[in-house]
Design a protein around this motif. Structure first.
Motif, PDB file in Angstrom:
ATOM      1  N   MET A  23       1.068  -1.067  -0.034  1.00 56.21           N
ATOM      2  CA  MET A  23      -0.006  -0.043   0.008  1.00 56.21           C
ATOM      3  C   MET A  23       0.784   1.301  -0.038  1.00 56.21           C
ATOM      4  O   MET A  23       0.503   2.129  -0.626  1.00 56.21           O
ATOM      5  N   MET A  35      -6.248 -10.688   2.683  1.00 59.40           N
ATOM      6  CA  MET A  35      -5.650  -9.313   2.664  1.00 59.40           C
ATOM      7  C   MET A  35      -4.203  -9.321   2.423  1.00 59.40           C
ATOM      8  O   MET A  35      -3.473  -9.954   2.784  1.00 59.40           O
ATOM      9  N   LYS A  36      -3.767  -8.094   1.936  1.00 60.68           N
ATOM     10  CA  LYS A  36      -2.237  -8.054   1.876  1.00 60.68           C
ATOM     11  C   LYS A  36      -2.066  -6.710   2.645  1.00 60.68           C
ATOM     12  O   LYS A  36      -2.253  -5.386   2.446  1.00 60.68           O
ATOM     13  N   LEU A  37      -1.824  -7.086   4.007  1.00 57.45           N
ATOM     14  CA  LEU A  37      -1.762  -5.988   5.089  1.00 57.45           C
ATOM     15  C   LEU A  37      -0.263  -5.689   5.402  1.00 57.45           C
ATOM     16  O   LEU A  37       0.836  -6.265   5.269  1.00 57.45           O
ATOM     17  N   ALA A  38      -0.034  -4.128   5.047  1.00 53.53           N
ATOM     18  CA  ALA A  38       1.168  -3.613   5.538  1.00 53.53           C
ATOM     19  C   ALA A  38       1.276  -2.895   6.740  1.00 53.53           C
ATOM     20  O   ALA A  38      -0.052  -2.553   7.367  1.00 53.53           O
ATOM     21  N   GLN A  39       2.069  -2.338   7.158  1.00 54.77           N
ATOM     22  CA  GLN A  39       2.310  -1.579   8.612  1.00 54.77           C
ATOM     23  C   GLN A  39       2.336  -2.575   9.636  1.00 54.77           C
ATOM     24  O   GLN A  39       1.329  -3.275  10.080  1.00 54.77           O
ATOM     25  N   ARG A  41       2.166  -2.550  13.032  1.00 54.29           N
ATOM     26  CA  ARG A  41       1.212  -2.556  13.924  1.00 54.29           C
ATOM     27  C   ARG A  41      -0.300  -3.081  13.405  1.00 54.29           C
ATOM     28  O   ARG A  41      -0.954  -3.591  13.934  1.00 54.29           O
ATOM     29  N   ALA A  42      -0.431  -2.707  12.286  1.00 52.39           N
ATOM     30  CA  ALA A  42      -1.867  -3.374  11.735  1.00 52.39           C
ATOM     31  C   ALA A  42      -1.906  -4.780  11.516  1.00 52.39           C
ATOM     32  O   ALA A  42      -2.594  -5.425  12.075  1.00 52.39           O
ATOM     33  N   ASN A  45      -1.638  -6.166  15.401  1.00 52.11           N
ATOM     34  CA  ASN A  45      -3.020  -6.051  16.073  1.00 52.11           C
ATOM     35  C   ASN A  45      -3.943  -6.997  15.492  1.00 52.11           C
ATOM     36  O   ASN A  45      -4.802  -7.631  16.074  1.00 52.11           O
ATOM     37  N   TYR A  46      -4.087  -7.237  14.079  1.00 51.73           N
ATOM     38  CA  TYR A  46      -4.929  -8.473  13.656  1.00 51.73           C
ATOM     39  C   TYR A  46      -4.709  -9.753  14.167  1.00 51.73           C
ATOM     40  O   TYR A  46      -5.640 -10.391  14.371  1.00 51.73           O
ATOM     41  N   ALA A  49      -5.681  -9.867  17.720  1.00 51.41           N
ATOM     42  CA  ALA A  49      -7.150  -9.819  17.751  1.00 51.41           C
ATOM     43  C   ALA A  49      -7.610 -11.357  17.370  1.00 51.41           C
ATOM     44  O   ALA A  49      -8.467 -12.156  17.968  1.00 51.41           O
ATOM     45  N   LYS A  50      -7.311 -11.739  16.310  1.00 47.97           N
ATOM     46  CA  LYS A  50      -7.650 -12.897  15.701  1.00 47.97           C
ATOM     47  C   LYS A  50      -7.216 -14.176  16.603  1.00 47.97           C
ATOM     48  O   LYS A  50      -8.124 -15.195  16.705  1.00 47.97           O
ATOM     49  N   ASP A  65      -2.038  -1.957  24.909  1.00 46.90           N
ATOM     50  CA  ASP A  65      -1.345  -1.385  23.995  1.00 46.90           C
ATOM     51  C   ASP A  65      -0.455  -0.422  24.459  1.00 46.90           C
ATOM     52  O   ASP A  65       0.728  -0.037  24.046  1.00 46.90           O
ATOM     53  N   GLU A  69       3.473  -0.574  23.433  1.00 45.44           N
ATOM     54  CA  GLU A  69       4.040   0.823  22.526  1.00 45.44           C
ATOM     55  C   GLU A  69       5.325   1.053  23.411  1.00 45.44           C
ATOM     56  O   GLU A  69       6.403   1.436  22.777  1.00 45.44           O
TER      57      GLU A  69
ATOM     58  N   GLN B  68       1.198   6.526  25.833  1.00 44.66           N
ATOM     59  CA  GLN B  68       1.348   6.083  24.670  1.00 44.66           C
ATOM     60  C   GLN B  68       0.308   6.396  23.539  1.00 44.66           C
ATOM     61  O   GLN B  68      -1.033   6.004  23.687  1.00 44.66           O
ATOM     62  N   ALA B  71      -1.986   3.884  22.067  1.00 43.39           N
ATOM     63  CA  ALA B  71      -2.886   3.266  23.152  1.00 43.39           C
ATOM     64  C   ALA B  71      -3.919   4.153  23.353  1.00 43.39           C
ATOM     65  O   ALA B  71      -5.202   3.553  23.478  1.00 43.39           O
ATOM     66  N   ILE B  87     -12.641  -7.267  12.952  1.00 43.93           N
ATOM     67  CA  ILE B  87     -11.190  -7.149  12.801  1.00 43.93           C
ATOM     68  C   ILE B  87     -10.654  -6.995  11.577  1.00 43.93           C
ATOM     69  O   ILE B  87      -9.544  -6.571  11.558  1.00 43.93           O
ATOM     70  N   ARG B  90     -10.877  -3.450  11.045  1.00 49.96           N
ATOM     71  CA  ARG B  90      -9.790  -2.889  11.686  1.00 49.96           C
ATOM     72  C   ARG B  90      -8.439  -2.756  11.386  1.00 49.96           C
ATOM     73  O   ARG B  90      -7.775  -1.894  11.514  1.00 49.96           O
ATOM     74  N   ALA B  91      -8.242  -3.838  10.890  1.00 44.86           N
ATOM     75  CA  ALA B  91      -6.672  -4.207  10.141  1.00 44.86           C
ATOM     76  C   ALA B  91      -6.708  -3.041   9.143  1.00 44.86           C
ATOM     77  O   ALA B  91      -5.722  -2.412   8.994  1.00 44.86           O
ATOM     78  N   ASP B  94      -6.351   0.387  10.708  1.00 45.85           N
ATOM     79  CA  ASP B  94      -4.851   0.550  11.268  1.00 45.85           C
ATOM     80  C   ASP B  94      -3.642   0.631  10.394  1.00 45.85           C
ATOM     81  O   ASP B  94      -2.848   1.477  10.438  1.00 45.85           O
ATOM     82  N   MET B  95      -3.821   0.107   9.317  1.00 47.25           N
ATOM     83  CA  MET B  95      -2.928   0.179   8.147  1.00 47.25           C
ATOM     84  C   MET B  95      -2.904   1.422   7.626  1.00 47.25           C
ATOM     85  O   MET B  95      -2.203   2.165   7.363  1.00 47.25           O
ATOM     86  N   GLU B  98      -1.564   3.815  10.233  1.00 45.91           N
ATOM     87  CA  GLU B  98      -0.225   4.050  10.332  1.00 45.91           C
ATOM     88  C   GLU B  98       0.697   4.601   9.321  1.00 45.91           C
ATOM     89  O   GLU B  98       1.548   5.270   9.545  1.00 45.91           O
TER      90      GLU B  98
END
Lengths: 194, 223
Positions: A23, A35-39, A41-42, A45-46, A49-50, A65, A69, B68, B71, B87, B90-91, B94-95, B98
């Motif tokens: 992205m 999904m093609k998830l970048a970042q 933290r994203a 977090n995924y 959660a999963k 969090d 952090e 933070q 947070a 979720i 949310r992903a 978040d992406m 960020e």
């Protein structure tokens, strides 16, 4: 999980030219659940959660969090250390030592002391415990003496390391990566142009 | 019952501004305790349990003293339903958030740049805005044609992006030229009643940092 390693600037370019893959034209990128998830933290977090490693409610998640952090801030210093020129290494190491001993590790030791439980949050395993133990391994690689005044952190490290999936990951031959060497730093500089 | 959230920071945008925007967009009233001197920060640091890592931003909210930035933002977003419905949403949120944070970080550091490095930094910001970040978000909006970035409803990602657009326009309005969908998003979000209110003079929104405030920040945070 599978891994596709970028070994040359061309590998990164190829990925960047694939429409919709990176992205922000950056890695890490994880293909997961369509999904093609970048970042970073994203992605973290995924996964958390999963796989139920993110607490039971939003207040637990807030603590997780906040702790994660803080861990990330110290981790960032360690991550960048190999990229500094030789004449700045000592100063950077001193900063890492100082922050570990005076800011971050006391904060987490205090959390464990405050509730006496086996995990940082909610009396059950969360991403915060995993990130902290990973960090402890990194700090011990730098200087094991830094762990001296943190008995509860040491105990957490032992407990988490003994969880079967973690134990397996800690063994030779797993996908866990070793500390970066000079050759790998050079390769990274070429690929990412840093 | 819990009172209003209380924000601890100095009287400037810094790392607290995105929290102010999000609370404001959620229609949540908040109080602010400004650190005006190094002694104020020391005092807060010496209060046991107030600043987990001796740093601000810190927000007192729902009985917690949360530090933070992420947070705090994550908690507010989840509490006020600005974090998507599952979720996967949310992903994406978040992406996107960020990516915005990465560009925002460059803007945040710009005033701290020594004068001889400022031009290079500005060029980098312009380049990243026009070639990396804004095209990515324009593409998202174009791909689904909806009014919000994720899930066809307002989320924190929209708020963070609009905040960022305001900063980019402060730096150089011409950077918005090729991003009609981002401009439309900015207009739409700015017209939401709580946001409109926050954008008016006299709100808790902070102006760009001036030389005096920067000097004060340097003294308080010792950088």
């Amino acid at each position: 999980f599978e891994e596709q390693f970028l070994e040359s600037p061309e590998d990164l370019e190829k990925l960047r030219n694939e429409d919709g893959v990176l992205m922000f034209q950056q890695v890490p990128m994880v293909e997961i659940d369509g999904m093609k998830l970048a970042q970073t933290r994203a992605i973290l977090n995924y996964i958390a959660a999963k796989y139920n490693l993110y607490g039971t409610d939003i207040k637990e998640r807030a603590l997780i969090d906040m702790y994660s952090e803080g861990i990330a801030d110290l981790y960032e210093m360690i991550l960048r250390l190999p990229l500094f020129p030789p004449d700045e290494q000592d100063a950077k190491m001193t900063q890492i030592r100082e922050k570990t001993t005076n800011r971050y590790f006391p904060a987490f030791e205090k959390v464990l002391k405050s509730h006496g439980q086996h995990y940082l949050v909610g009396n059950r395993l969360s991403k915060a415990d995993i990130h902290l133990v990973e960090l402890i391994y990194q700090v011990e690689e730098i200087d094991p003496s830094l762990m001296a005044n943190f008995p509860l952190l040491k105990a957490l490290k032992t407990r988490i390391s003994n969880l079967p999936p973690v134990k397996k990951f800690l063994q030779p031959g797993s996908q866990r990566k070793p500390p970066i060497d000079a050759k790998a730093v050079k390769a990274a500089r070429e690929i990412f142009k840093i």
